[in-house]
Design an enzyme around this catalytic site. Sequence first.
Site, PDB file in Angstrom:
ATOM      1  N   ARG A 274     -10.858  16.363   7.728  1.00 35.62           N
ATOM      2  CA  ARG A 274     -11.666  16.763   6.560  1.00 35.62           C
ATOM      3  C   ARG A 274     -13.059  17.183   7.014  1.00 35.62           C
ATOM      4  O   ARG A 274     -13.629  16.594   7.932  1.00 35.62           O
ATOM      5  CB  ARG A 274     -11.798  15.596   5.572  1.00 35.62           C
ATOM      6  CG  ARG A 274     -10.493  15.238   4.904  1.00 35.62           C
ATOM      7  CD  ARG A 274     -10.638  14.037   4.001  1.00 35.62           C
ATOM      8  NE  ARG A 274      -9.713  12.996   4.363  1.00 35.62           N
ATOM      9  CZ  ARG A 274      -9.840  11.721   4.027  1.00 35.62           C
ATOM     10  NH1 ARG A 274     -10.877  11.313   3.308  1.00 35.62           N
ATOM     11  NH2 ARG A 274      -8.942  10.834   4.396  1.00 35.62           N
TER      12      ARG A 274
ATOM     13  N   ASN B 193       0.873  -1.174   0.000  1.00 31.67           N
ATOM     14  CA  ASN B 193       0.000   0.000   0.000  1.00 31.67           C
ATOM     15  C   ASN B 193       0.909   1.222   0.000  1.00 31.67           C
ATOM     16  O   ASN B 193       1.480   1.595   1.015  1.00 31.67           O
ATOM     17  CB  ASN B 193      -0.875  -0.031   1.256  1.00 31.67           C
ATOM     18  CG  ASN B 193      -1.798   1.167   1.345  1.00 31.67           C
ATOM     19  OD1 ASN B 193      -1.746   2.067   0.510  1.00 31.67           O
ATOM     20  ND2 ASN B 193      -2.634   1.183   2.362  1.00 31.67           N
TER      21      ASN B 193
ATOM     22  N   ARG C 131      -2.716  -2.185  -3.231  1.00 34.21           N
ATOM     23  CA  ARG C 131      -3.894  -1.353  -3.031  1.00 34.21           C
ATOM     24  C   ARG C 131      -3.784  -0.191  -4.012  1.00 34.21           C
ATOM     25  O   ARG C 131      -2.779   0.527  -4.018  1.00 34.21           O
ATOM     26  CB  ARG C 131      -3.921  -0.803  -1.611  1.00 34.21           C
ATOM     27  CG  ARG C 131      -5.047   0.166  -1.423  1.00 34.21           C
ATOM     28  CD  ARG C 131      -4.998   0.825  -0.075  1.00 34.21           C
ATOM     29  NE  ARG C 131      -6.147   1.697   0.085  1.00 34.21           N
ATOM     30  CZ  ARG C 131      -6.105   2.884   0.663  1.00 34.21           C
ATOM     31  NH1 ARG C 131      -4.978   3.338   1.159  1.00 34.21           N
ATOM     32  NH2 ARG C 131      -7.184   3.614   0.776  1.00 34.21           N
TER      33      ARG C 131
ATOM     34  N   GLU D 230      -7.913  -4.811   5.463  1.00 33.00           N
ATOM     35  CA  GLU D 230      -7.871  -4.600   4.011  1.00 33.00           C
ATOM     36  C   GLU D 230      -6.754  -5.410   3.372  1.00 33.00           C
ATOM     37  O   GLU D 230      -6.892  -5.920   2.266  1.00 33.00           O
ATOM     38  CB  GLU D 230      -7.686  -3.111   3.714  1.00 33.00           C
ATOM     39  CG  GLU D 230      -8.915  -2.306   4.075  1.00 33.00           C
ATOM     40  CD  GLU D 230      -8.623  -0.848   4.337  1.00 33.00           C
ATOM     41  OE1 GLU D 230      -8.892  -0.046   3.453  1.00 33.00           O
ATOM     42  OE2 GLU D 230      -8.137  -0.503   5.428  1.00 33.00           O
TER      43      GLU D 230
ATOM     44  N   HIS E 150     -12.671   3.333   0.446  1.00 37.68           N
ATOM     45  CA  HIS E 150     -12.687   2.340   1.545  1.00 37.68           C
ATOM     46  C   HIS E 150     -13.446   1.076   1.145  1.00 37.68           C
ATOM     47  O   HIS E 150     -13.942   0.347   2.021  1.00 37.68           O
ATOM     48  CB  HIS E 150     -13.393   2.884   2.813  1.00 37.68           C
ATOM     49  CG  HIS E 150     -12.724   4.039   3.479  1.00 37.68           C
ATOM     50  ND1 HIS E 150     -13.433   5.029   4.110  1.00 37.68           N
ATOM     51  CD2 HIS E 150     -11.417   4.355   3.623  1.00 37.68           C
ATOM     52  CE1 HIS E 150     -12.593   5.914   4.620  1.00 37.68           C
ATOM     53  NE2 HIS E 150     -11.360   5.533   4.330  1.00 37.68           N
TER      54      HIS E 150
END
Length: 407
Positions: A239, A10, A89, A384, A178
């Site tokens: 965010r 990743n 990923r 993940e 996600h």
Amino acid sequence: MQKKFILVINCGSSSLKFSLINPVSSETVLTGLAEQLFSDEASIKLKLENKVIEKQIHAPHTHNIAIEILVQQLTELNFQEQIFAIGHRVVHGGEKYNLPTLINNEVKQTIDKLSRLAPLHNPANLTGINACEKVFDNLPQVAVFDTAFHQSIPSKAFIYGLPYELYEEHAIRRYGFHGTSHYFVASQAAEFINKPIESCNFISAHLGNGCSITAIKDGKSIDTSLGFTPNEGVMMGTRSGDVDSGIIFYLVNQLGYSTEEVNKMVNSKSGLLGISGMSNDCRTLEEAMTGEPNCRATLALTVFSYRVAKMIASYTASLTDLDGIIFTGGIGENSMFIRSSILSHLTLLNFTVDEDKNKQARFGNKGKITTDSSRSCWVIPTNEEFVIAQQTQTLLSSTLSTKTVGQ
Ligand code: AMP
């Protein structure tokens, strides 16, 4: 030597996370992180069952150097020869990829083209792919896209209320992110309730530094809160999530902010950090609420929980049945306060938290956190990396069997 591991990569703009996973036994034998790349502090850390190895990454401190050091270490640890594939990923697969994909030059070109939709992520993902190609030249590499799971969402959920030409000509639509995490926790929840995933209906809440809520109908994503960019939907660590677009114009036209400043503000200076003025870390804010209560820390966590609860409730419009809610991500997996606070807004939907169970389901423990008479809500730690390894393995076995059948 038997080849049994998949290396999962990743790659971020200045970091590289990796894991070595046996997709059959689901065992992770090694994890690690290279960080602060492109700086003098660049370093790489590998963690094995009872060992930690740390190395400096020498100049020019790039992803390529990090991967070369990783390969040296894998060789010394006798793992190198046991790797049969690499799973990457990749954040943005656009509308083209709804499944894991074997990487070739054409796929790399498409990932590159999609960089305009994910300028911070796809170029870094591609760097990781190219660096691995150099050192693992004959190993198959597979891209697992963060957007892929959400390619099943219908147009009523992915089209914005903007001129349709923006979708047709510029691919401006909801993509969601996600996806691998939502897919993993939904599959785990299906196992909990002993139902095939194809007949399960969930609302999953991935609450980490980035947050997204997904409505899952018959095992498929049918709506999700992150949109064209990863700054739609609920408020996050730094965010803003949804804001009235008029505020952006007000900031630029009336208050003299540059678009770059506003971009930085809504992505890096808002959310929990922006409201609290203290931290984007839920733990710090929870601590600040106790003792001498800090009002802005309390406000930040209250706004966060309320907005997540509203998003979850809104997804009851997308579903005709609901097996339960799933919490995952750093906050979802650990914060009993936030989970309890979110569920307290959902009593009309018959959710009641069981505080004892809520306390137990933390720090890697999974489980149901609602009372027996309540609708179900589970905490499920995401993984993940495991999904990437498993999907890489599945793709390669099917490619291999198709070839065998074709011969
Ligand atoms: P992630 O992006 O999934 O790694 O999640 C990171 C966030 O999880 C951190 O910023 C923290 O706010 C939150 N987190 C991690 N551990 C805890 C904890 N024990 N209690 C509350 N929040 C936590």
